[in-house]
Scaffold this motif. Structure first.
Motif, short mmCIF file in Angstrom:
data_model
loop_
_atom_site.label_atom_id
_atom_site.label_comp_id
_atom_site.label_asym_id
_atom_site.label_seq_id
_atom_site.Cartn_x
_atom_site.Cartn_y
_atom_site.Cartn_z
N HIS A 1 -3.10 -8.66 1.98
CA HIS A 1 -2.37 -7.69 1.14
C HIS A 1 -1.00 -8.22 0.76
O HIS A 1 -0.52 -8.00 -0.35
CB HIS A 1 -2.16 -6.38 1.90
CG HIS A 1 -3.27 -5.37 1.75
ND1 HIS A 1 -3.63 -4.84 0.54
CD2 HIS A 1 -4.06 -4.79 2.67
CE1 HIS A 1 -4.62 -3.96 0.73
NE2 HIS A 1 -4.91 -3.92 2.01
N CYS B 1 -10.60 -0.10 3.42
CA CYS B 1 -9.18 -0.31 3.10
C CYS B 1 -8.64 1.04 2.65
O CYS B 1 -9.28 1.72 1.85
CB CYS B 1 -9.06 -1.34 1.98
SG CYS B 1 -7.35 -1.62 1.44
N LEU B 2 -7.46 1.40 3.14
CA LEU B 2 -6.89 2.71 2.79
C LEU B 2 -6.60 2.83 1.29
O LEU B 2 -6.49 3.93 0.78
CB LEU B 2 -5.62 2.97 3.60
CG LEU B 2 -5.81 3.17 5.10
CD1 LEU B 2 -4.47 3.31 5.80
CD2 LEU B 2 -6.69 4.39 5.39
N HIS C 1 -6.89 -9.23 6.92
CA HIS C 1 -6.92 -8.26 5.82
C HIS C 1 -5.49 -7.85 5.42
O HIS C 1 -5.14 -7.83 4.23
CB HIS C 1 -7.74 -7.04 6.27
CG HIS C 1 -7.84 -5.91 5.29
ND1 HIS C 1 -9.04 -5.47 4.79
CD2 HIS C 1 -6.90 -5.13 4.71
CE1 HIS C 1 -8.83 -4.46 3.94
NE2 HIS C 1 -7.53 -4.23 3.89
N GLN D 1 0.82 -1.23 0.00
CA GLN D 1 0.00 0.00 0.00
C GLN D 1 0.84 1.27 0.00
O GLN D 1 0.31 2.36 -0.17
CB GLN D 1 -0.94 0.02 1.21
CG GLN D 1 -1.98 -1.09 1.15
CD GLN D 1 -2.92 -1.01 2.33
OE1 GLN D 1 -2.60 -1.51 3.40
NE2 GLN D 1 -4.05 -0.36 2.15
#
Ligand SMILES: [Zn+2]
Length: 170
Positions: A139, A93-94, A135, A51
């Motif tokens: 990722h 989610c960012l 979560h 991310q």
């Protein structure tokens, strides 16, 4: 310490599995510190290396969003070794700004990882912590929360995202 740019869907780095961390050095420490600062600034309760455009198997979590240092976790090379139960709940989610979807996740997970010095750690999480661990570790395998829902829901979410990208609201 720096606040890093958060990569948004559909950047390819979000869909790629990460590589195991082998060097427990200052560079890793700096990346982890930057990720914690970025997560707190967002604000969010979890952030994984892809991310911020990186491919290390590293994630950070803090259910208190900076209020309680005891809740901060930096997990190097984490993996889920046990999962129990299944619950559906709303999550975000960012990398998907303002998109909330209902996602099934285990009710309880056991995670094995390493700390920033390479020492083994083991974490048991229930409810929100289990959801967040699952979560973030997803990722690190290139799996996103929209991959965990039915094809119909995934399609709806993708359409919504496309419209928002076109409207420059993403
Ligand atoms: Zn996420």
């Amino acid at each position: 310490m720096a606040i890093l740019d958060i990569v948004k869907y559909p950047e390819p780095v979000l869909m790629e599995p990460t590589s195991a961390v082998e060097e427990f050095d200052d560079e890793l420490r700096e990346l982890a510190a930057d990720m914690v600062a970025t997560m707190h600034a967002a604000p969010g309760i979890g952030l994984a290396a892809p991310q911020v455009g990186r491919s290390e198997r590293l994630c950070v979590l803090d259910l208190s969003v900076g209020d309680d240092e005891a809740e901060l976790m930096v997990l190097v090379n984490p993996r889920v070794v046990e999962e129990h139960g299944n619950v559906k709940d709303e999550e975000g989610c960012l990398s998907f700004p303002d998109l909330m979807i209902i996602v099934p996740r285990p009710e309880r997970v056991v995670v094995e990882a390493q700390d920033l010095d390479g020492n083994p750690i083991r974490i048991e999480g229930e409810e929100l912590l289990a959801r967040c661990l699952h979560h973030e570790i997803d990722h690190l395998d290139g799996v996103l929360f929209i991959d965990r829902v039915s094809p119909l829901k995934r399609d709806l979410a993708r359409r919504k995202i496309r419209r928002r990208i076109q409207a420059q609201d993403w």
